[in-house]
Write an enzyme that holds these catalytic residues in place. Structure first.
Site, mmCIF file in Angstrom:
data_model
loop_
_atom_site.group_PDB
_atom_site.id
_atom_site.type_symbol
_atom_site.label_atom_id
_atom_site.label_comp_id
_atom_site.label_asym_id
_atom_site.label_seq_id
_atom_site.Cartn_x
_atom_site.Cartn_y
_atom_site.Cartn_z
ATOM 1 N N LYS A 195 -43.108 129.575 67.634
ATOM 2 C CA LYS A 195 -42.838 129.200 66.240
ATOM 3 C C LYS A 195 -43.995 129.718 65.376
ATOM 4 O O LYS A 195 -44.062 130.922 65.132
ATOM 5 C CB LYS A 195 -42.575 127.706 66.175
ATOM 6 C CG LYS A 195 -41.518 127.373 67.268
ATOM 7 C CD LYS A 195 -40.697 126.224 67.069
ATOM 8 C CE LYS A 195 -39.891 125.874 68.311
ATOM 9 N NZ LYS A 195 -38.763 126.733 68.615
ATOM 10 N N SER A 215 -37.004 118.955 64.530
ATOM 11 C CA SER A 215 -36.567 120.342 64.368
ATOM 12 C C SER A 215 -35.379 120.510 63.438
ATOM 13 O O SER A 215 -35.206 121.570 62.848
ATOM 14 C CB SER A 215 -36.243 120.943 65.732
ATOM 15 O OG SER A 215 -35.225 120.208 66.361
ATOM 16 N N HIS A 231 -43.048 122.240 66.110
ATOM 17 C CA HIS A 231 -42.929 122.717 64.720
ATOM 18 C C HIS A 231 -44.134 122.358 63.853
ATOM 19 O O HIS A 231 -44.236 122.845 62.726
ATOM 20 C CB HIS A 231 -41.647 122.174 64.089
ATOM 21 C CG HIS A 231 -40.420 122.683 64.782
ATOM 22 N ND1 HIS A 231 -39.854 123.895 64.487
ATOM 23 C CD2 HIS A 231 -39.694 122.157 65.803
ATOM 24 C CE1 HIS A 231 -38.806 124.090 65.270
ATOM 25 N NE2 HIS A 231 -38.695 123.061 66.084
#
Ligand code: PLP
Length: 387
Positions: free
Chosen positions: A234, A175, A203
């Site tokens: 996300k 991240s 992610h």
């Protein structure tokens, strides 16, 4: 409150402050009365604004109400929750999935349910805080191996006592560094040491690999990953987390995961909009958005080449610009803000001391002009000797 406590709190309070947005957060937002281009959001495909995503949230809120009113095991599970879980499991080629109110709750709820005293968690040194917290809360021994270094992990596995359960865990895309874990080597070690293999692909999900299925599919190891964690917060542009794995894993979590059991269920609207976002990710729209994001990544590489910054290859849509001197971070951050760009400055304890950086987070929603503006302001900083 005692004076000592007050002064301790005052010391802590000066470290971080909240920024209040007076608009939606897309490629740009109004912050402190000014419109700024955001290079800060994890909304990588810009789906938080997609009309179909918003419409399904509204439809579900009208049908089920806004709040869910109870935890999942009581009366907080609706058709959208079940549909999202089925679709997420199928997308990741796993038998089952379970939605949590956040990725943080998913990781802590998973690790505390699965691991305990006498067990060992082997975590990459740069794993997300929610993984490290979950491992610590579980009472298991936590061993942190050198970032992205399977040889160091192998040494630590060999040195650790062979008792209890062993779990190897890594982020898919890290991240704060944006680099990608060596999943094939880690899977091999897990198999060799009979360890459970867990990947938190918060992610990578929606962006990396075929159809955006994530880094385990990209590395061709998805069948060897026992526990696959991802978030709706996300690339799906929403909020929430989920865990995909075997039916028995998911049944175990329904029965033992405290953050799942003792917490109000996320609203049906959250699950319904997550499902619509997932359908978009799988569709041609998703493919086009990913192509646009990859184009912005290529532009970012050109920007970094132009300012002569080449210490770390760009592996994903998260691009760290680590400062030679952390002291210059605040000055550069203010300069970027003056020029209308919001690029978050990341300091300890989020990153180790000496690793102060800008975390440039790219989105498919960024235009060519946004990227050019970022490039020219970084050029100015470089020319001024600041970067
Ligand atoms: C790798 C990783 N896992 C989990 C989380 C937590 O997810 P959430 O924001 O949904 O709580 C994050 C958040 O940034 C993350 O980067």
């Amino acid at each position: 409150m005692s004076e000592l406590f007050e002064s301790e709190l005052a010391g802590l309070a000066s470290r971080r402050a909240l920024r209040i947005l007076r608009s939606t957060q897309g490629r740009a937002a109004v912050i402190d009365g000014r419109e700024l281009i955001l290079f800060s959001t994890n909304d990588y495909l810009g789906l938080s604004h997609h009309p179909a995503v918003i419409e399904s949230a509204c439809r579900a809120a009208r049908e089920y109400g806004w709040g869910s009113g109870a935890s999942r095991l009581i009366s907080g599970t609706t058709i959208p929750h079940a549909e999202f879980e089925q679709a997420a499991a199928a997308f990741l080629d796993k038998p089952a999935a379970l939605m949590f109110s956040s990725g943080y709750a998913a990781n802590t709820g998973l690790l505390t349910a699965l691991m305990g005293r006498g067990d060992t968690v082997f975590a990459d040194r740069l794993c997300h805080a929610s993984i490290l917290d979950g491992a610590r809360f579980s009472g298991a021994k936590l061993i942190r191996y050198t970032h992205n270094d399977p040889d160091d992990l192998a040494r630590r596995l060999a040195a650790a006592p062979a008792r209890g359960k062993r779990l190897i865990v890594t982020d898919g895309v890290f991240s704060m560094d944006g680099d990608i874990a060596p999943l094939a080597e880690l899977a091999q070690l897990a198999e060799r040491c009979r360890a459970i293999f867990m990947v938190d692909d918060a992610h990578g999900f929606g962006v990396s690999g075929p159809q955006g299925r994530g880094t385990p599919h990209m590395a061709g190891v998805h069948e060897r990953v026992d526990i696959h964690v991802a978030t709706l917060g996300k690339a799906l542009g929403g909020e929430g987390g989920f865990i995909a794995g075997s039916r028995s894993l998911i049944d175990g979590l329904i029965n033992f995961s405290r953050s799942f059991i003792y917490s109000t269920s996320p609203p049906a609207a959250q699950a319904a909009s997550g499902l619509t976002a997932l359908e978009l990710v799988k569709s041609d729209t998703g493919a086009k958005l990913r192509e646009k994001l990859f184009e912005n990544m290529r532009k970012m590489v050109q920007i970094l080449e132009k300012i002569g910054y080449n210490t770390q290859p760009v592996e994903s849509h998260i691009v760290p610009i680590v400062m030679e001197s952390g002291e210059r971070l605040t000055g550069c951050y203010r300069y970027l803000l003056e020029r209308g760009l919001y690029v978050p400055a990341i300091r300890p304890p989020t990153v180790p001391s000496g690793g102060e950086r800008f975390r440039v987070s790219l989105s498919a929603a960024h235009t060519g002009d946004d990227m050019a503006r970022l490039g020219s302001v970084f050029d100015e900083l470089k020319a001024g000797g600041l970067l």
